[in-house]
Design an enzyme around this catalytic site. Structure first.
Site, short mmCIF file in Angstrom:
data_model
loop_
_atom_site.label_atom_id
_atom_site.label_comp_id
_atom_site.label_asym_id
_atom_site.label_seq_id
_atom_site.Cartn_x
_atom_site.Cartn_y
_atom_site.Cartn_z
N GLU A 163 21.48 46.19 52.06
CA GLU A 163 21.33 45.90 53.49
C GLU A 163 20.90 47.13 54.29
OE1 GLU A 163 23.63 44.62 51.63
OE2 GLU A 163 23.58 42.45 51.98
N HIS A 232 33.99 36.82 54.23
CA HIS A 232 32.85 35.97 54.60
C HIS A 232 33.12 35.19 55.89
CE1 HIS A 232 31.97 36.84 50.41
NE2 HIS A 232 30.76 36.37 50.56
#
Length: 429
Positions: A163, A232
């Site tokens: 990322e 998450h």
């Protein structure tokens, strides 16, 4: 004896090896992408693109889906050997005239978002999208399904699990003339790119004295889903709101998702675009290719006179579920979807509070340091004289989100809590 225990050290060693190889591949991939994209002219300034003729080639690429190297050949441009891609994108079905979509047909939110990306990439050849599995797989929630067939593998760029690497590459591309869209497979993963978002994305326009713009959109699924676990189920709006120079936008319907994403792509500001993971399968009508919605304005969901309820994202539906019960009891709440989490639409908020003199904030963000905390302080500081009651905040508990469904539900705001808060603030009817 459990046979799996015999292989545990081997599995751990294998994991370490895979992680090491993945790290090396990630760095190599990012370097290769930068070299390849630079060699294609994609990272050149708009003026340079125009002077070399690659800008026109990009337009042909956007319309036909032909790889840039082949277009350069067809238009007489000089193509490097690395840019000559097999003629997959020149298949007859891809060169056929596109079928006009029927915008009166309801769309899922993921389809509305895909439509927005598709239309903007076709409209502007400098728009591209990158992220993990955005290409051939179509994105973790299918927002980029089959776009690589139309626009090629450079404008729909699959990246490694890195990322910080691909977010930094997108910011660099934005500085030099492109309009990248970064898709996070899950918004929680973008914490790995926090340095790039905070120190580069938000500040480069200022620290360069206005020499550079950073027109990048960082988007992806977030919020508390259904038993996705703590890592998450992040709500990153509270993390990013303190970064100077970035705008925060939270969508809640297929229609505003499409219109707002189109506006975000066209904006010269860096936009962090929040899509709730539970709203992708929400279905409703969407606007056509010319419908664009302001990124700074709130949306009136329901007009009323008793109390102003300020909310955003998934909590819009929690509030509206509570409103049904409140209406039956004789209450008349006004509901406003904030849309813009930074900056707040203080004009719309003031106008509503002038009428109701009471405000309740309902959010999925954390109680401590969340969006509601910032908004509450703004209302108290600016509109204190308009209030007949202190601002009430309904927020998620300050605990990691549990995996167990019952515990997960207990950490976030439920309709019953909204009903109770309205009855307490407004009084009995």
């Amino acid at each position: 004896m459990d046979q799996s225990l015999l292989f545990a050290p081997r599995r751990q060693a294998s994991k370490r090896y895979v992680l090491m190889v993945s790290g090396v591949m990630a760095v190599a991939f990012c370097c290769a992408c930068i070299f390849s994209v630079s060699s294609e002219g994609l990272l050149a300034s708009p003026s340079a693109l125009h002077s070399t003729g690659i800008k026109s080639a990009l337009k042909i690429t956007a319309n036909t889906g032909a790889p840039l190297g082949l277009v350069q050949k067809a238009t007489g441009q000089c193509a490097s050997p690395a840019s000559v891609i097999p003629p997959r994108a020149l298949a007859p079905e891809l060169l056929a005239p596109p079928v006009k979509p029927d915008f009166s047909e309801p769309r899922f939110m993921w389809q509305a978002l895909r439509e927005a990306v598709d239309e903007e990439m076709e409209r502007d050849p400098t728009v591209m999208i990158m992220g993990e599995d955005v290409g051939h797989y179509g994105g973790s929630y299918k927002v980029t399904t089959d776009l690589y067939k139309k626009f090629g593998d450079l404008r729909v760029l699959d990246t490694p699990i890195c990322e910080n690497g691909f977010t930094g590459m997108a910011i660099g591309a934005a500085m030099t003339g492109l309009r990248p869209i970064v898709e996070g497979m899950n918004m929680g993963f973008l914490l790995l790119a926090f340095n790039q978002i905070s120190n580069n994305c938000g500040m480069l326009h200022y620290t360069s004295g206005g020499q550079y713009k950073v027109p990048v959109v960082i988007r992806g699924p977030g919020g508390v889903g259904r038993q996705l676990g703590a890592e998450h189920s992040q709500r990153l709006e509270s993390y990013f709101q303190a970064i100077p120079g970035v705008q925060l936008v939270a969508v809640s319907t297929p229609r505003n998702a499409k219109a707002l994403l189109k506006a975000a792509i066209r904006s010269d500001n860096p936009i962090i675009f929040f899509e709730h993971v539970l709203l992708y399968n929400l279905k409703d009508e969407v606007g056509g290719p010319d419908e664009v919605q302001s990124l700074e304005h709130a949306e009136m969901v329901r007009e009323g006179k008793d109390v102003t309820i300020l909310t955003y994202g998934r909590m819009r539906y929690t509030v509206m579920e509570a409103v049904k019960a409140l209406e039956a009891k004789g209450y008349d709440p006004e509901v406003i979807d904030l849309i813009s989490l930074k900056p707040f639409d203080l004009h719309a908020i003031k106008k509503s509070i002038e009428k109701t003199h009471k405000a309740i904030i309902v959010e999925e963000c954390m109680l401590t340091g969340g969006i509601g905390a910032s908004l509450s302080s703004e209302i108290h500081e600016r509109f204190f004289d308009l209030l007949d009651h202190n601002v009430v905040r309904l927020s998620s508990q300050d605990v990691p989100t549990a995996f167990a469904l019952e515990l997960e539900s207990a950490t976030i705001v439920q309709p019953e809590q909204v009903i109770t808060a309205v009855e307490r603030v407004v009084g009995s009817k």
